[in-house]
Design an enzyme around this catalytic site. Structure first.
Site, PDB file in Angstrom:
ATOM      1  N   ARG A  45       0.790  -1.128   0.191  1.00  0.00           N
ATOM      2  CA  ARG A  45      -0.027  -0.067  -0.130  1.00  0.00           C
ATOM      3  C   ARG A  45       0.778   1.216   0.003  1.00  0.00           C
ATOM      4  NH1 ARG A  45      -4.105   3.137  -1.336  1.00  0.00           N
ATOM      5  NH2 ARG A  45      -4.517   4.967   0.417  1.00  0.00           N
ATOM      6  N   GLU A  87       1.217  15.542   2.695  1.00  0.00           N
ATOM      7  CA  GLU A  87      -0.038  15.747   3.375  1.00  0.00           C
ATOM      8  C   GLU A  87      -0.872  16.435   2.190  1.00  0.00           C
ATOM      9  OE1 GLU A  87      -3.063  15.841   5.601  1.00  0.00           O
ATOM     10  OE2 GLU A  87      -1.248  15.305   6.723  1.00  0.00           O
ATOM     11  N   GLY A  88      -2.246  16.507   2.258  1.00  0.00           N
ATOM     12  CA  GLY A  88      -3.020  17.298   1.555  1.00  0.00           C
ATOM     13  C   GLY A  88      -2.922  17.089   0.049  1.00  0.00           C
ATOM     14  N   ARG A  89      -2.560  15.957  -0.586  1.00  0.00           N
ATOM     15  CA  ARG A  89      -2.288  15.552  -2.185  1.00  0.00           C
ATOM     16  C   ARG A  89      -1.227  16.554  -2.455  1.00  0.00           C
ATOM     17  NH1 ARG A  89      -8.338  15.898  -3.981  1.00  0.00           N
ATOM     18  NH2 ARG A  89      -8.923  13.958  -3.371  1.00  0.00           N
ATOM     19  N   ASP A 121      -3.197  17.651  -7.870  1.00  0.00           N
ATOM     20  CA  ASP A 121      -2.491  16.496  -7.048  1.00  0.00           C
ATOM     21  C   ASP A 121      -0.927  17.042  -7.349  1.00  0.00           C
ATOM     22  OD1 ASP A 121      -1.460  14.372  -5.765  1.00  0.00           O
ATOM     23  OD2 ASP A 121      -3.095  13.140  -6.541  1.00  0.00           O
ATOM     24  N   ARG A 123       1.506  15.349  -5.416  1.00  0.00           N
ATOM     25  CA  ARG A 123       2.211  14.252  -5.101  1.00  0.00           C
ATOM     26  C   ARG A 123       3.114  13.427  -5.715  1.00  0.00           C
ATOM     27  NH1 ARG A 123      -2.909  10.613  -2.679  1.00  0.00           N
ATOM     28  NH2 ARG A 123      -3.703  11.568  -4.333  1.00  0.00           N
TER      29      ARG A 123
END
Length: 187
Positions: A45, A87-89, A121, A123
């Site tokens: 994951r 954090e937060g995308r 996003d 990330r």
């Protein structure tokens, strides 16, 4: 990539006795929680930090539930959770709380981020290949609903996608709809 890697330590949890290792990339410190024995093709994951969901169990998202589910599964089947500090995308905690404020006035998560001047996003998953190489893992079963994660790995083969099915509630229904309809999540 310049990484600083911690030693491995024991992590007794409600899910069982796991192992933990940290990977420092610049100022970001990511975490890997894994079982003592990893299968040839482990279930993995990739989880991006969500303080409000993971720690405070916010019902605005399904992040905490997904993390909990993943930890239960890897404890049972063998595998790992790669916990990325984004954090937060990727917009950070302060901006995420500001986005929450805009959501309180009816904006969905994407629109709230846009009103704050961000794209949907930020990330980045490049470090995941490096982490998996450190563990000598070439193939994984990836536990995700996010199509961006399916395409993010360049050095690791994804044998199969393992879906994560969570129940919605009145607080996260619209959030999950946005993930499905606007971000292409496989829900």
């Amino acid at each position: 990539m310049n990484l600083e890697i911690s030693k491995t330590a024991n992590l007794p949890t409600e899910y069982g006795n796991l192992k933990i290792k940290s990977f420092k990339e610049g100022i970001k410190e990511h975490l890997v929680v894994f079982t003592d024995t990893l299968p040839t093709i482990p279930t993995v994951r990739i989880h991006s930090e969500c303080l409000t969901g993971d720690v405070f169990k916010s019902k605005k998202c399904d992040c905490g539930e997904q993390l909990d589910y993943a930890l239960k599964q890897i404890s049972k089947d063998g595998g790992m959770v790669i916990y990325l500090r984004q954090e937060g995308r990727g917009i950070g905690l302060l901006n995420k709380v500001n986005a929450y404020h805009l959501q309180d006035f009816g904006h969905d998560t994407m629109k709230a981020n846009e009103l704050l001047g961000f794209k949907q996003d930020y990330r980045d998953y490049k470090i995941v290949d490096e982490i998996l190489q450190h563990f000598n893992i070439e193939k994984i079963n990836l536990m995700t609903n996010n199509p961006l994660k399916l395409n993010a790995l360049e050095k690791t083969k994804i044998e199969r996608r393992v879906p994560i099915v969570m129940n919605s509630c009145k607080y996260n229904y619209e959030y999950l709809e946005v993930k499905k309809e606007k971000m292409g999540h496989l829900l």
